[in-house]
Design a protein around this motif. Structure first.
Motif, PDB file in Angstrom:
ATOM      1  N   ASN A  42      -0.629  -0.935  -0.012  1.00 36.75           N
ATOM      2  CA  ASN A  42      -1.754  -1.407  -0.827  1.00 36.75           C
ATOM      3  C   ASN A  42      -1.585  -2.911  -1.029  1.00 36.75           C
ATOM      4  N   ASN A  43      -2.118  -3.693  -0.108  1.00 40.77           N
ATOM      5  CA  ASN A  43      -2.000  -5.150  -0.184  1.00 40.77           C
ATOM      6  C   ASN A  43      -0.544  -5.592  -0.259  1.00 40.77           C
ATOM      7  N   ASN A  44      -0.084  -6.133  -1.414  1.00 37.81           N
ATOM      8  CA  ASN A  44       1.252  -6.714  -1.489  1.00 37.81           C
ATOM      9  C   ASN A  44       2.319  -5.759  -2.014  1.00 37.81           C
ATOM     10  N   ILE A  45       2.051  -4.481  -2.022  1.00 36.69           N
ATOM     11  CA  ILE A  45       3.056  -3.479  -2.371  1.00 36.69           C
ATOM     12  C   ILE A  45       3.025  -2.374  -1.320  1.00 36.69           C
ATOM     13  N   THR A  72       5.220  -9.321  -4.325  1.00 39.45           N
ATOM     14  CA  THR A  72       4.863 -10.357  -5.292  1.00 39.45           C
ATOM     15  C   THR A  72       6.059 -10.718  -6.154  1.00 39.45           C
ATOM     16  N   LEU A  73       6.797  -9.692  -6.613  1.00 42.80           N
ATOM     17  CA  LEU A  73       7.975  -9.899  -7.462  1.00 42.80           C
ATOM     18  C   LEU A  73       9.248 -10.086  -6.650  1.00 42.80           C
ATOM     19  N   ASP A  74       9.192  -9.790  -5.321  1.00 43.99           N
ATOM     20  CA  ASP A  74      10.331  -9.926  -4.418  1.00 43.99           C
ATOM     21  C   ASP A  74      11.452  -8.947  -4.772  1.00 43.99           C
ATOM     22  N   PHE A  75      11.053  -7.725  -5.178  1.00 43.56           N
ATOM     23  CA  PHE A  75      12.034  -6.696  -5.501  1.00 43.56           C
ATOM     24  C   PHE A  75      11.712  -5.404  -4.777  1.00 43.56           C
ATOM     25  N   SER A  92      17.111  -6.647  -4.686  1.00 43.17           N
ATOM     26  CA  SER A  92      16.276  -7.734  -4.180  1.00 43.17           C
ATOM     27  C   SER A  92      15.762  -7.316  -2.807  1.00 43.17           C
ATOM     28  N   LEU A  93      14.605  -7.806  -2.423  1.00 43.06           N
ATOM     29  CA  LEU A  93      14.119  -7.518  -1.085  1.00 43.06           C
ATOM     30  C   LEU A  93      15.069  -8.193  -0.103  1.00 43.06           C
ATOM     31  N   SER A  94      15.923  -7.374   0.518  1.00 41.29           N
ATOM     32  CA  SER A  94      16.964  -7.896   1.393  1.00 41.29           C
ATOM     33  C   SER A  94      16.360  -8.714   2.530  1.00 41.29           C
TER      34      SER A  94
END
Length: 238
Positions: A42-45, A72-75, A92-94
């Motif tokens: 869904n878009n950015n998730i 968006t949150l980079d998690f 964190s988004l590795s």
């Protein structure tokens, strides 16, 4: 002669230029077991989850497994289970370090390019298509210039292969419900993973269920190598 007991435990890993919802079905092979999973975008998730509709749920806990990426949150948020202990983990988004290769192949009619990476103890080979300009993929994978349609570990323990792509999907991610859980950091989870396993071994030794003179092997098979001595070779012997 010593009796040998072997116990293997398997633990079941946007940049959206389309501005639309997508639903991608993957076949997931893990440690000689086959599953069907879905990636909802869904878009950015995005949400990686077990597909309850197309298969019988062998273990009801499988239907609760999720990996939620918030670009968006980079998690990244996920849940894990070890010996009936459940954990909700915020990571964190590795940043995957991908090497783009020259090899190509076709998947579902899309021309795909090969990329390789090493992530938490395993080397992977991925085929992605730039024809779908979404930097996402199954499990925790992302970061390539296109959607990952196929990826496997070099030891063949883990394999993902797309079987269906649905554009303009009605599937919606309930991010509020996911984030309502109490999450711990990846480092805290790593320490709890080790502690939980060590306590499990102590309970087995104290329980008396293992005959005197028996040799016990316990090995955990999971996508990420967190505790090398119990996840490599034959695991722990006692």
């Amino acid at each position: 002669m010593k009796k040998k007991i072997i116990i293997t435990i398997a633990i079941l890993f946007i940049i959206n230029a389309y501005s639309q919802n997508m639903l991608i079905d993957y076949n997931y092979n893990f440690n000689s077991n086959s599953f069907k999973n879905q990636l909802v975008i869904n878009n950015n998730i995005s949400l990686w989850k077990y597909n309850n509709k197309d298969q019988k749920t062998i273990d009801e806990n499988l239907s609760d497994i999720f990996i939620f990426k918030d670009y968006t949150l980079d998690f990244l948020y996920q849940n894990e289970e070890l010996f009936n202990a459940k954990f909700f983990v915020k990571d964190s988004l590795s940043k995957f370090s991908w090497k783009l290769e020259n090899e190509t192949k076709e998947i579902l009619g899309y021309k795909c390019n090969l990329a390789t990476t090493i992530f938490r103890g395993r080397k992977y080979s991925a085929f992605y298509t730039s024809k779908i300009n979404i930097s996402d993929g199954p499990w925790k994978f992302y970061g390539l210039p296109g959607l990952i349609l196929s990826i496997s570990s070099d030891d063949n323990i883990i394999q993902y292969e797309v079987n269906k792509i649905e554009f303009n999907s009605n599937e919606i991610i309930d991010s509020k419900k996911i984030l309502n859980n109490e999450f711990i950091s990846w480092e805290d989870f790593r320490l709890k993973f080790i502690e939980t396993f060590d306590n499990y071994i102590k309970k087995i030794k104290a329980s008396g269920i293992v005959d005197d003179g028996a040799e016990v092997n316990i090995k955990i098979v999971s996508p990420e190598i967190i505790y090398p001595k119990v996840q490599g070779g034959d695991g722990v012997k006692f």
